[in-house]
Enzyme design. Sequence first.
Site, mmCIF file in Angstrom:
data_model
loop_
_atom_site.group_PDB
_atom_site.id
_atom_site.type_symbol
_atom_site.label_atom_id
_atom_site.label_comp_id
_atom_site.label_asym_id
_atom_site.label_seq_id
_atom_site.Cartn_x
_atom_site.Cartn_y
_atom_site.Cartn_z
ATOM 1 N N GLY A 176 0.842 -1.191 0.000
ATOM 2 C CA GLY A 176 0.000 0.000 0.000
ATOM 3 C C GLY A 176 0.874 1.237 0.000
ATOM 4 C CE LYS A 215 2.136 -1.626 8.507
ATOM 5 N NZ LYS A 215 1.072 -1.261 9.448
ATOM 6 C CB VAL A 251 2.533 -7.072 4.683
ATOM 7 C CG1 VAL A 251 2.621 -8.234 5.668
ATOM 8 C CG2 VAL A 251 2.066 -5.819 5.410
ATOM 9 C CG ASP A 308 -7.899 2.888 9.295
ATOM 10 O OD1 ASP A 308 -9.030 3.215 8.875
ATOM 11 O OD2 ASP A 308 -6.970 2.556 8.531
#
Length: 286
Positions: free
Chosen positions: A18, A38, A23, A132
Amino acid sequence: MSAWTVPGYAESLELGAGASGRVVLAVHEVTGVPVAVKYLSESLHTRPGFVHGFRTEARLLGGLDSPHVAGLYEYVESPDGAAIVMELVDGVSLRALLAGRGPLDPEAALLILKGSLLGLADAHRLGVVHRDYKPENVLVTPDGASKLVDFGIAVDTRARAGVAGTPSYMAPEQWRGEPASPATDVYAATATFFECLTGRKPYPGDNIAELALRHVDAPVPAEDVPEAVRSLVRRGLAKEASHRPADAEAFVAELEAIAGTAYGPGWEERGRGPLALLDVAHGEHH
Protein backbone atom coordinates in the site's frame (compact mmCIF):
# COMPACT_ATOMS: atom_id res chain seq x y z
CA MET A 1 20.72 -1.70 -5.06
CA SER A 2 18.08 -4.11 -3.85
CA ALA A 3 15.62 -3.11 -1.16
CA TRP A 4 16.71 -3.45 2.48
CA THR A 5 15.54 -6.60 4.26
CA VAL A 6 15.46 -7.48 7.94
CA PRO A 7 18.51 -9.57 8.88
CA GLY A 8 17.84 -13.14 10.03
CA TYR A 9 14.67 -13.75 8.00
CA ALA A 10 14.22 -15.54 4.68
CA GLU A 11 11.47 -13.89 2.65
CA SER A 12 9.26 -15.81 0.27
CA LEU A 13 6.17 -13.91 -0.81
CA GLU A 14 4.71 -10.41 -0.82
CA LEU A 15 1.34 -10.52 0.94
CA GLY A 16 0.24 -6.99 0.20
CA ALA A 17 1.39 -3.47 -0.52
CA GLY A 18 0.00 0.00 0.00
CA ALA A 19 0.98 3.65 0.19
CA SER A 20 2.83 3.30 3.48
CA GLY A 21 4.68 0.08 2.75
CA ARG A 22 4.42 -3.61 2.06
CA VAL A 23 3.91 -6.83 4.01
CA VAL A 24 5.90 -9.95 3.17
CA LEU A 25 5.80 -13.56 4.33
CA ALA A 26 9.10 -14.66 5.86
CA VAL A 27 10.64 -17.35 8.00
CA HIS A 28 12.91 -16.74 10.99
CA GLU A 29 16.06 -18.57 9.87
CA VAL A 30 17.09 -19.85 13.31
CA THR A 31 13.73 -21.14 14.59
CA GLY A 32 11.82 -21.74 11.35
CA VAL A 33 8.87 -19.72 12.66
CA PRO A 34 6.82 -18.12 9.85
CA VAL A 35 6.15 -14.39 10.32
CA ALA A 36 4.74 -11.37 8.53
CA VAL A 37 7.19 -8.49 8.03
CA LYS A 38 5.74 -5.03 7.52
CA TYR A 39 8.18 -2.63 5.82
CA LEU A 40 7.85 1.12 5.81
CA SER A 41 8.06 2.19 2.17
CA GLU A 42 11.43 3.51 0.97
CA SER A 43 9.93 6.84 -0.08
CA LEU A 44 8.62 7.43 3.45
CA HIS A 45 11.74 6.22 5.24
CA THR A 46 13.49 9.54 4.58
CA ARG A 47 10.63 11.48 6.20
CA PRO A 48 11.12 11.62 9.99
CA GLY A 49 7.40 12.00 10.76
CA PHE A 50 6.56 8.70 9.09
CA VAL A 51 9.41 6.83 10.75
CA HIS A 52 8.24 8.22 14.09
CA GLY A 53 4.70 7.01 13.37
CA PHE A 54 5.95 3.57 12.39
CA ARG A 55 8.06 3.37 15.54
CA THR A 56 4.98 4.40 17.55
CA GLU A 57 2.96 1.58 15.97
CA ALA A 58 5.66 -0.90 17.02
CA ARG A 59 5.68 0.51 20.55
CA LEU A 60 1.89 0.24 20.79
CA LEU A 61 1.92 -3.34 19.51
CA GLY A 62 4.77 -4.21 21.83
CA GLY A 63 2.68 -3.18 24.84
CA LEU A 64 -0.33 -5.21 23.67
CA ASP A 65 -0.24 -8.84 24.69
CA SER A 66 -3.66 -9.91 23.46
CA PRO A 67 -4.94 -13.10 21.84
CA HIS A 68 -7.23 -10.86 19.78
CA VAL A 69 -4.50 -8.67 18.25
CA ALA A 70 -1.78 -9.81 15.84
CA GLY A 71 1.34 -9.87 18.02
CA LEU A 72 4.68 -8.10 17.61
CA TYR A 73 7.93 -10.10 17.57
CA GLU A 74 10.40 -7.30 16.99
CA TYR A 75 10.93 -3.86 15.53
CA VAL A 76 14.04 -3.29 13.41
CA GLU A 77 15.31 0.07 12.24
CA SER A 78 18.49 0.83 10.33
CA PRO A 79 19.74 3.71 8.17
CA ASP A 80 18.35 1.79 5.18
CA GLY A 81 14.84 0.96 6.39
CA ALA A 82 12.38 0.12 9.12
CA ALA A 83 10.29 -3.00 9.66
CA ILE A 84 7.83 -4.53 12.10
CA VAL A 85 8.04 -8.32 12.44
CA MET A 86 4.59 -9.64 13.38
CA GLU A 87 2.74 -12.83 14.14
CA LEU A 88 1.51 -14.51 10.97
CA VAL A 89 -2.26 -14.91 11.33
CA ASP A 90 -3.63 -17.86 9.37
CA GLY A 91 -6.86 -16.30 8.22
CA VAL A 92 -8.67 -14.11 5.73
CA SER A 93 -9.53 -10.46 6.07
CA LEU A 94 -13.15 -9.66 6.82
CA ARG A 95 -13.11 -7.63 3.59
CA ALA A 96 -12.20 -10.75 1.57
CA LEU A 97 -14.79 -12.78 3.48
CA LEU A 98 -17.56 -10.28 2.69
CA ALA A 99 -16.45 -10.01 -0.95
CA GLY A 100 -16.64 -13.79 -1.32
CA ARG A 101 -19.72 -14.51 0.77
CA GLY A 102 -21.81 -11.37 0.96
CA PRO A 103 -23.77 -10.59 4.14
CA LEU A 104 -23.32 -12.84 7.17
CA ASP A 105 -25.88 -14.36 9.51
CA PRO A 106 -26.32 -12.24 12.65
CA GLU A 107 -24.63 -14.84 14.89
CA ALA A 108 -21.54 -14.99 12.65
CA ALA A 109 -21.40 -11.18 12.40
CA LEU A 110 -21.74 -10.87 16.19
CA LEU A 111 -18.98 -13.45 16.74
CA ILE A 112 -16.55 -11.61 14.44
CA LEU A 113 -17.43 -8.29 16.05
CA LYS A 114 -16.91 -9.72 19.54
CA GLY A 115 -13.43 -11.12 18.84
CA SER A 116 -12.04 -7.97 17.31
CA LEU A 117 -13.79 -5.85 19.98
CA LEU A 118 -11.94 -7.85 22.63
CA GLY A 119 -8.72 -6.86 20.85
CA LEU A 120 -9.87 -3.24 20.86
CA ALA A 121 -10.71 -3.53 24.57
CA ASP A 122 -7.15 -4.65 25.31
CA ALA A 123 -5.88 -1.62 23.36
CA HIS A 124 -8.30 0.76 25.11
CA ARG A 125 -7.10 -0.47 28.50
CA LEU A 126 -3.62 0.73 27.56
CA GLY A 127 -4.98 4.10 26.44
CA VAL A 128 -4.61 3.30 22.74
CA VAL A 129 -7.26 4.25 20.17
CA HIS A 130 -7.01 2.34 16.87
CA ARG A 131 -8.75 5.01 14.72
CA ASP A 132 -8.95 2.78 11.62
CA TYR A 133 -11.15 -0.21 12.46
CA LYS A 134 -12.57 -1.52 9.15
CA PRO A 135 -13.08 -4.90 7.42
CA GLU A 136 -9.54 -4.83 5.98
CA ASN A 137 -8.10 -4.70 9.50
CA VAL A 138 -10.05 -7.64 10.96
CA LEU A 139 -8.69 -11.13 10.22
CA VAL A 140 -10.96 -14.16 10.60
CA THR A 141 -9.39 -17.55 11.36
CA PRO A 142 -10.84 -20.98 10.49
CA ASP A 143 -12.01 -21.54 14.08
CA GLY A 144 -14.22 -18.45 13.79
CA ALA A 145 -11.96 -16.27 15.93
CA SER A 146 -11.08 -12.77 14.78
CA LYS A 147 -8.01 -10.62 15.32
CA LEU A 148 -7.41 -6.93 14.92
CA VAL A 149 -4.43 -5.81 12.85
CA ASP A 150 -2.78 -2.62 11.64
CA PHE A 151 -2.40 0.02 14.30
CA GLY A 152 -0.78 2.27 11.68
CA ILE A 153 -2.67 5.40 12.71
CA ALA A 154 -3.43 4.46 16.30
CA VAL A 155 -2.92 7.21 18.82
CA ASP A 156 -2.52 7.57 22.52
CA THR A 157 -5.84 8.82 23.92
CA ARG A 158 -4.07 11.86 25.35
CA ALA A 159 -2.79 12.98 21.94
CA ARG A 160 -4.56 15.54 19.80
CA ALA A 161 -4.60 14.32 16.24
CA GLY A 162 -5.82 15.62 12.91
CA VAL A 163 -8.32 13.90 10.66
CA ALA A 164 -7.33 10.27 10.11
CA GLY A 165 -9.22 7.12 9.31
CA THR A 166 -11.17 5.57 6.44
CA PRO A 167 -14.11 7.79 5.45
CA SER A 168 -16.86 5.14 5.38
CA TYR A 169 -16.12 4.22 9.03
CA MET A 170 -15.23 7.61 10.50
CA ALA A 171 -17.24 8.96 13.42
CA PRO A 172 -18.65 12.51 13.37
CA GLU A 173 -15.96 13.74 15.77
CA GLN A 174 -13.25 12.53 13.37
CA TRP A 175 -14.84 14.50 10.54
CA ARG A 176 -14.74 17.59 12.76
CA GLY A 177 -11.03 17.06 13.45
CA GLU A 178 -11.64 16.47 17.15
CA PRO A 179 -9.52 14.03 19.19
CA ALA A 180 -10.39 10.36 18.79
CA SER A 181 -11.57 8.43 21.84
CA PRO A 182 -12.40 4.76 22.48
CA ALA A 183 -15.99 5.63 21.50
CA THR A 184 -14.62 6.59 18.05
CA ASP A 185 -13.45 2.99 17.59
CA VAL A 186 -16.88 1.76 18.77
CA TYR A 187 -18.46 3.78 15.93
CA ALA A 188 -16.14 2.29 13.29
CA ALA A 189 -16.71 -1.23 14.64
CA THR A 190 -20.49 -0.70 14.46
CA ALA A 191 -20.23 0.58 10.88
CA THR A 192 -18.30 -2.60 10.06
CA PHE A 193 -20.91 -4.73 11.86
CA PHE A 194 -23.63 -3.01 9.77
CA GLU A 195 -21.72 -3.95 6.61
CA CYS A 196 -21.41 -7.59 7.77
CA LEU A 197 -25.20 -7.76 8.19
CA THR A 198 -26.29 -5.90 5.05
CA GLY A 199 -23.39 -6.14 2.58
CA ARG A 200 -23.11 -2.36 2.36
CA LYS A 201 -21.75 0.56 4.33
CA PRO A 202 -24.14 2.52 6.59
CA TYR A 203 -23.93 5.73 4.58
CA PRO A 204 -23.44 5.82 0.81
CA GLY A 205 -21.65 8.81 -0.67
CA ASP A 206 -20.14 9.69 -4.04
CA ASN A 207 -17.58 12.01 -2.53
CA ILE A 208 -15.97 12.99 0.75
CA ALA A 209 -18.23 16.00 1.35
CA GLU A 210 -21.38 13.89 0.94
CA LEU A 211 -20.00 11.19 3.25
CA ALA A 212 -19.09 13.78 5.87
CA LEU A 213 -22.61 15.26 5.87
CA ARG A 214 -24.24 11.85 6.19
CA HIS A 215 -22.02 10.65 9.03
CA VAL A 216 -22.55 13.92 10.90
CA ASP A 217 -26.28 14.49 10.19
CA ALA A 218 -28.12 11.53 8.61
CA PRO A 219 -30.31 9.30 10.79
CA VAL A 220 -28.82 5.97 11.86
CA PRO A 221 -30.12 3.34 9.35
CA ALA A 222 -30.98 0.85 12.11
CA GLU A 223 -34.14 -0.38 10.35
CA ASP A 224 -31.90 -2.02 7.69
CA VAL A 225 -30.59 -4.64 10.16
CA PRO A 226 -32.43 -7.48 11.96
CA GLU A 227 -34.67 -6.18 14.72
CA ALA A 228 -32.78 -8.03 17.48
CA VAL A 229 -29.58 -6.03 16.89
CA ARG A 230 -31.08 -2.63 16.03
CA SER A 231 -30.46 -1.19 19.50
CA LEU A 232 -26.79 -2.22 19.24
CA VAL A 233 -26.46 -0.43 15.89
CA ARG A 234 -28.31 2.66 17.16
CA ARG A 235 -26.05 2.93 20.20
CA GLY A 236 -22.82 2.24 18.34
CA LEU A 237 -23.54 4.72 15.54
CA ALA A 238 -24.87 7.48 17.81
CA LYS A 239 -23.79 10.91 16.55
CA GLU A 240 -22.52 12.01 19.95
CA ALA A 241 -19.63 10.02 21.38
CA SER A 242 -21.18 10.35 24.85
CA HIS A 243 -24.27 8.43 23.64
CA ARG A 244 -22.22 5.40 22.55
CA PRO A 245 -20.76 2.70 24.80
CA ALA A 246 -17.70 4.36 26.33
CA ASP A 247 -15.21 1.79 25.09
CA ALA A 248 -14.90 -1.64 23.50
CA GLU A 249 -15.24 -3.48 26.82
CA ALA A 250 -18.59 -1.79 27.49
CA PHE A 251 -19.69 -2.52 23.92
CA VAL A 252 -18.83 -6.24 24.29
CA ALA A 253 -20.96 -6.40 27.44
CA GLU A 254 -23.94 -4.92 25.55
CA LEU A 255 -23.32 -7.20 22.58
CA GLU A 256 -23.27 -10.34 24.73
CA ALA A 257 -26.45 -9.36 26.57
CA ILE A 258 -28.32 -8.65 23.32
CA ALA A 259 -27.01 -11.76 21.52
CA GLY A 260 -27.83 -14.02 24.47
CA THR A 261 -31.37 -12.68 24.72
CA ALA A 262 -32.07 -12.73 20.98
CA TYR A 263 -30.31 -15.90 19.87
CA GLY A 264 -29.97 -18.00 23.03
CA PRO A 265 -26.92 -19.41 24.80
CA GLY A 266 -25.61 -21.29 21.73
CA TRP A 267 -25.25 -18.20 19.53
CA GLU A 268 -21.44 -18.28 19.41
CA GLU A 269 -21.29 -21.93 18.30
CA ARG A 270 -23.88 -21.28 15.59
CA GLY A 271 -21.94 -18.22 14.48
CA ARG A 272 -18.75 -20.27 14.27
CA GLY A 273 -20.33 -22.90 12.02
CA PRO A 274 -20.20 -21.11 8.64
CA LEU A 275 -16.83 -19.52 9.47
CA ALA A 276 -15.24 -22.91 10.22
CA LEU A 277 -15.54 -23.75 6.53
CA LEU A 278 -13.27 -20.90 5.48
CA ASP A 279 -10.74 -21.75 2.83
CA VAL A 280 -7.69 -20.03 4.28
CA ALA A 281 -5.32 -21.61 1.78
CA HIS A 282 -6.29 -18.95 -0.74
CA GLY A 283 -6.90 -16.22 1.77
CA GLU A 284 -4.84 -13.32 2.92
CA HIS A 285 -2.21 -13.73 5.59
CA HIS A 286 -0.95 -10.97 7.83
